[in-house]
Write a protein that holds these residues in place. Structure first.
Motif, PDB file in Angstrom:
ATOM      1  N   ALA B  55      85.713  52.204  70.490  1.00 36.70           N
ATOM      2  CA  ALA B  55      85.968  51.146  71.476  1.00 36.70           C
ATOM      3  C   ALA B  55      84.647  50.673  72.060  1.00 36.70           C
ATOM      4  N   GLY B  56      84.540  49.374  72.270  1.00 37.88           N
ATOM      5  CA  GLY B  56      83.333  48.820  72.872  1.00 37.88           C
ATOM      6  C   GLY B  56      82.268  48.450  71.850  1.00 37.88           C
ATOM      7  N   THR B  57      82.445  48.835  70.571  1.00 33.47           N
ATOM      8  CA  THR B  57      81.472  48.427  69.550  1.00 33.47           C
ATOM      9  C   THR B  57      81.915  47.083  68.957  1.00 33.47           C
ATOM     10  N   ASN B  58      81.180  46.648  67.952  1.00 36.76           N
ATOM     11  CA  ASN B  58      81.356  45.283  67.451  1.00 36.76           C
ATOM     12  C   ASN B  58      82.605  45.140  66.571  1.00 36.76           C
ATOM     13  N   ARG B  60      84.240  42.442  65.811  1.00 38.55           N
ATOM     14  CA  ARG B  60      84.176  41.296  64.895  1.00 38.55           C
ATOM     15  C   ARG B  60      83.451  41.698  63.608  1.00 38.55           C
ATOM     16  N   GLY B  61      82.317  42.390  63.769  1.00 40.19           N
ATOM     17  CA  GLY B  61      81.570  42.857  62.598  1.00 40.19           C
ATOM     18  C   GLY B  61      82.409  43.817  61.766  1.00 40.19           C
ATOM     19  N   TRP B  62      83.132  44.699  62.446  1.00 39.87           N
ATOM     20  CA  TRP B  62      83.976  45.683  61.754  1.00 39.87           C
ATOM     21  C   TRP B  62      85.072  44.985  60.948  1.00 39.87           C
ATOM     22  N   MET B  63      85.696  43.969  61.545  1.00 39.04           N
ATOM     23  CA  MET B  63      86.767  43.254  60.843  1.00 39.04           C
ATOM     24  C   MET B  63      86.213  42.493  59.631  1.00 39.04           C
ATOM     25  N   PHE B  64      85.034  41.876  59.798  1.00 39.04           N
ATOM     26  CA  PHE B  64      84.428  41.182  58.660  1.00 39.04           C
ATOM     27  C   PHE B  64      84.046  42.179  57.560  1.00 39.04           C
ATOM     28  N   GLN B  65      83.622  43.366  57.984  1.00 37.20           N
ATOM     29  CA  GLN B  65      83.264  44.394  56.996  1.00 37.20           C
ATOM     30  C   GLN B  65      84.498  44.752  56.159  1.00 37.20           C
ATOM     31  N   ILE B  66      85.624  44.902  56.822  1.00 39.06           N
ATOM     32  CA  ILE B  66      86.858  45.224  56.091  1.00 39.06           C
ATOM     33  C   ILE B  66      87.227  44.064  55.169  1.00 39.06           C
ATOM     34  N   LEU B  67      87.097  42.838  55.691  1.00 42.35           N
ATOM     35  CA  LEU B  67      87.468  41.673  54.880  1.00 42.35           C
ATOM     36  C   LEU B  67      86.659  41.631  53.583  1.00 42.35           C
ATOM     37  N   PHE B  68      85.336  41.808  53.693  1.00 40.67           N
ATOM     38  CA  PHE B  68      84.520  41.701  52.479  1.00 40.67           C
ATOM     39  C   PHE B  68      84.693  42.912  51.579  1.00 40.67           C
ATOM     40  N   LEU B 126      78.287  31.720  54.767  1.00 43.11           N
ATOM     41  CA  LEU B 126      79.445  31.625  55.670  1.00 43.11           C
ATOM     42  C   LEU B 126      79.252  32.524  56.893  1.00 43.11           C
ATOM     43  N   LEU B 127      78.788  33.739  56.644  1.00 44.74           N
ATOM     44  CA  LEU B 127      78.620  34.670  57.780  1.00 44.74           C
ATOM     45  C   LEU B 127      77.486  34.230  58.702  1.00 44.74           C
ATOM     46  N   ALA B 128      76.387  33.751  58.117  1.00 35.93           N
ATOM     47  CA  ALA B 128      75.223  33.412  58.952  1.00 35.93           C
ATOM     48  C   ALA B 128      75.354  32.028  59.584  1.00 35.93           C
ATOM     49  N   ASP B 129      75.759  31.039  58.807  1.00 34.64           N
ATOM     50  CA  ASP B 129      75.722  29.662  59.320  1.00 34.64           C
ATOM     51  C   ASP B 129      77.029  29.199  59.953  1.00 34.64           C
ATOM     52  N   VAL B 130      78.150  29.744  59.523  1.00 33.85           N
ATOM     53  CA  VAL B 130      79.424  29.337  60.139  1.00 33.85           C
ATOM     54  C   VAL B 130      79.822  30.340  61.224  1.00 33.85           C
ATOM     55  N   GLU B 131      79.784  31.631  60.883  1.00 32.15           N
ATOM     56  CA  GLU B 131      80.197  32.638  61.866  1.00 32.15           C
ATOM     57  C   GLU B 131      79.041  33.039  62.783  1.00 32.15           C
ATOM     58  N   GLU B 132      77.847  32.583  62.469  1.00 33.20           N
ATOM     59  CA  GLU B 132      76.655  32.789  63.294  1.00 33.20           C
ATOM     60  C   GLU B 132      76.354  34.269  63.565  1.00 33.20           C
ATOM     61  N   LEU B 133      76.539  35.081  62.535  1.00 25.99           N
ATOM     62  CA  LEU B 133      76.105  36.475  62.616  1.00 25.99           C
ATOM     63  C   LEU B 133      74.595  36.524  62.373  1.00 25.99           C
ATOM     64  N   THR B 134      73.911  37.486  62.978  1.00 25.03           N
ATOM     65  CA  THR B 134      72.485  37.654  62.707  1.00 25.03           C
ATOM     66  C   THR B 134      72.320  38.265  61.312  1.00 25.03           C
ATOM     67  N   CYS B 135      71.080  38.170  60.792  1.00 25.43           N
ATOM     68  CA  CYS B 135      70.836  38.747  59.456  1.00 25.43           C
ATOM     69  C   CYS B 135      71.153  40.245  59.450  1.00 25.43           C
ATOM     70  N   GLU B 140      74.887  44.568  57.717  1.00 25.99           N
ATOM     71  CA  GLU B 140      75.836  45.661  57.986  1.00 25.99           C
ATOM     72  C   GLU B 140      77.226  45.346  57.429  1.00 25.99           C
ATOM     73  N   VAL B 141      77.641  44.093  57.586  1.00 31.22           N
ATOM     74  CA  VAL B 141      78.976  43.709  57.102  1.00 31.22           C
ATOM     75  C   VAL B 141      79.062  43.866  55.583  1.00 31.22           C
ATOM     76  N   LEU B 142      78.013  43.422  54.883  1.00 31.81           N
ATOM     77  CA  LEU B 142      78.075  43.406  53.421  1.00 31.81           C
ATOM     78  C   LEU B 142      77.518  44.678  52.786  1.00 31.81           C
ATOM     79  N   GLY B 143      76.857  45.510  53.603  1.00 26.79           N
ATOM     80  CA  GLY B 143      76.287  46.743  53.059  1.00 26.79           C
ATOM     81  C   GLY B 143      75.150  46.480  52.091  1.00 26.79           C
ATOM     82  N   ILE B 144      74.338  45.469  52.389  1.00 21.08           N
ATOM     83  CA  ILE B 144      73.171  45.174  51.538  1.00 21.08           C
ATOM     84  C   ILE B 144      71.932  45.136  52.432  1.00 21.08           C
TER      85      ILE B 144
END
Lengths: 267, 180
Positions: B55-58, B60-68, B126-135, B140-144
């Motif tokens: 709880a209290g961590t990111n 949105r990042g976690w959900m995107f990680q699952i999605l990808f 999509l993640l950087a320019d539309v969802e505006e996630l940092t590099c 972290e989301v893509l594991g690269i």
């Protein structure tokens, strides 16, 4: 600092997203004031980004998608009420636990250096196991053999035979940080242990000496261990592979499991 | 599995992210039905793993990680991917004078340009320019690694601009812009 076009163009995307440092930002601003070509290039980037955002953000889910998602999650939650996993009991020798714990504590102080290599196993555990990336239904041995591929298929039966007392949630190949891992996710009492195997990039990939667990050797192999954020990581170098257990059930179980599986690990 | 009494908490943190996840799924798969199925699958996985989410961590990042993760492991064959022709690849790699992107772009043109990116390039843009996630978040989301994110992002943005500028370039617009 004076920049020319060839220096400014690669910075324009970072300029748009406010990611430049102050000095660089100033130099880019200065160049843009006097260069029509780079201003046009900047506008192209602005237009592309704006058009991309407007288009993709216009792909909205209908109300039925929200209802579908909410209903399916609620149904899943209701289905699981009252269900309890029945776990097989396994005795871990108390004396072994004590010895392993003593050895483990000797090395906690040097975590930062140690995690540089042992963190490989931890990273895959967090990315894959903790992220919940395993099927709800337990896979059959045949499915796991297919998922790990022919080279590692014999390992499936060995894990089943030797990881007594654990539910094997999955065995698969996964990718993290551009490396391929063989990953078995085991569970007991709602806590996970990963067995992770990765092929070395070169023979120089070895565990740091500071992590050597003085109190334990398995089949003649030295064992390396550390602990990080509640995860106990144990590592073993088999020659061409590095093998890890990452345990959320304490160091003793991770080490015991690694010791049990060592005879089966690829060399 | 999380305790059922955590369902309201899950719904309050995860369900507001549904539009973000859906549009990313839709832009990756370019198929409404597949995007719906994927998002439903992502939420079921997220719920089953919610007891491991701190709880209290990111979230949105976690959900995107699952999605990808679900996208890469179960739906890779559905990703639309058009290989560049040799001529297009040459033009992309050797473009010296930039052709400006037209002022007016239709959604169809933008989606068609997205379709021409490889899935690896499409996901970072999509993640950087539309969802505006940092590099770092994309990494972290893509594991690269971060360096891979940055190089893929740079190439994806260039490719998008080249594709969107295509009609203008064909008309000879913007080829001879002066530079210093």
């Amino acid at each position: 600092m004076n920049f020319d076009c060839s220096q400014v163009r690669p910075l324009l995307d970072s300029y748009l997203t406010n990611e430049l440092q102050v000095e660089t930002l100033h130099a880019v601003n200065q160049h843009l004031q006097s260069c029509a070509g780079c201003r046009v290039a900047l506008q192209s980037r602005e237009r592309t980004r704006a058009a991309l955002q407007a288009t993709v953000r216009g792909l909205l889910p209908g109300d039925e998608v929200m209802a579908l998602v909410r209903d399916s999650v609620r149904a899943e939650a209701a289905r699981r009420v009252g269900v309890r996993w029945v776990w097989m009991a396994v005795a871990v020798a108390a004396a072994l636990t004590l010895v392993l714990n003593l050895g483990w504590k000797e090395f906690r102080a040097e975590q930062a250096q140690i995690l540089a290599r042992l963190g490989l196993g931890k990273g895959d555990h967090i990315f894959c196991a903790r992220g919940g990336f395993f099927p709800d239904d337990l896979p059959t041995p045949a499915v796991m053999r297919e998922q790990v591929g022919a080279e590692y298929a014999p390992l499936v039966d060995q894990v089943i035979a030797r990881a007594k007392g654990y539910v094997i949630r999955d065995g698969h190949l996964c990718h993290w940080q551009d490396r391929e891992f063989v990953h078995f996710i085991l569970e007991r009492e709602n806590k996970l242990i990963s067995l992770v195997i990765v092929r070395k990039h070169s023979p120089d990939e070895v565990f740091p000496r500071q992590a050597l667990l003085a109190t334990m050797r398995v089949q003649g192999h030295p064992v390396y261990a550390t602990e990080d954020n509640g995860m106990a990581i144990a590592g073993l170098d088999t020659g061409r592979h590095l093998a890890f257990t990452v345990s959320e059930r304490g160091p003793a179980e991770g080490l015991t499991l690694l010791a049990a599986l060592t005879p089966s690990l690829p060399r | 599995m999380p305790a059922p009494d955590r369902l309201p908490e899950f719904e309050s943190v995860a369900l507001p992210l549904l539009p973000d996840l859906y549009r990313t799924a839709a832009a990756m798969l370019r198929n409404e039905t597949e995007a719906k199925d994927l998002v439903q699958d992502v939420y079921l996985h997220a719920w089953k793993s919610f007891h491991r989410f701190a709880a209290g961590t990111n979230c949105r990042g976690w959900m995107f990680q699952i999605l990808f993760h679900r996208l890469h492991h179960t739906r890779r064959k559905l990703l639309r991917f058009r290989l560049l022709s040799e001529d297009e690849q040459f033009r992309e790699d050797h473009l010296v004078a930039e052709t400006p992107v037209p002022t007016r772009l239709s959604s169809e043109e933008v989606l068609a340009a997205l379709d021409e990116l490889s899935p690896e390039h499409r996901e970072v843009v999509l993640l950087a320019d539309v969802e505006e996630l940092t590099c770092r978040e994309v990494s972290e989301v893509l594991g690269i690694p971060m360096g891979t994110v940055m190089s893929r992002l740079s190439r994806a943005r260039t490719k998008l601009r080249v594709t969107l500028a295509g009609p203008a370039a064909d008309l000879g617009i913007g080829q001879a812009r002066g530079s210093q």
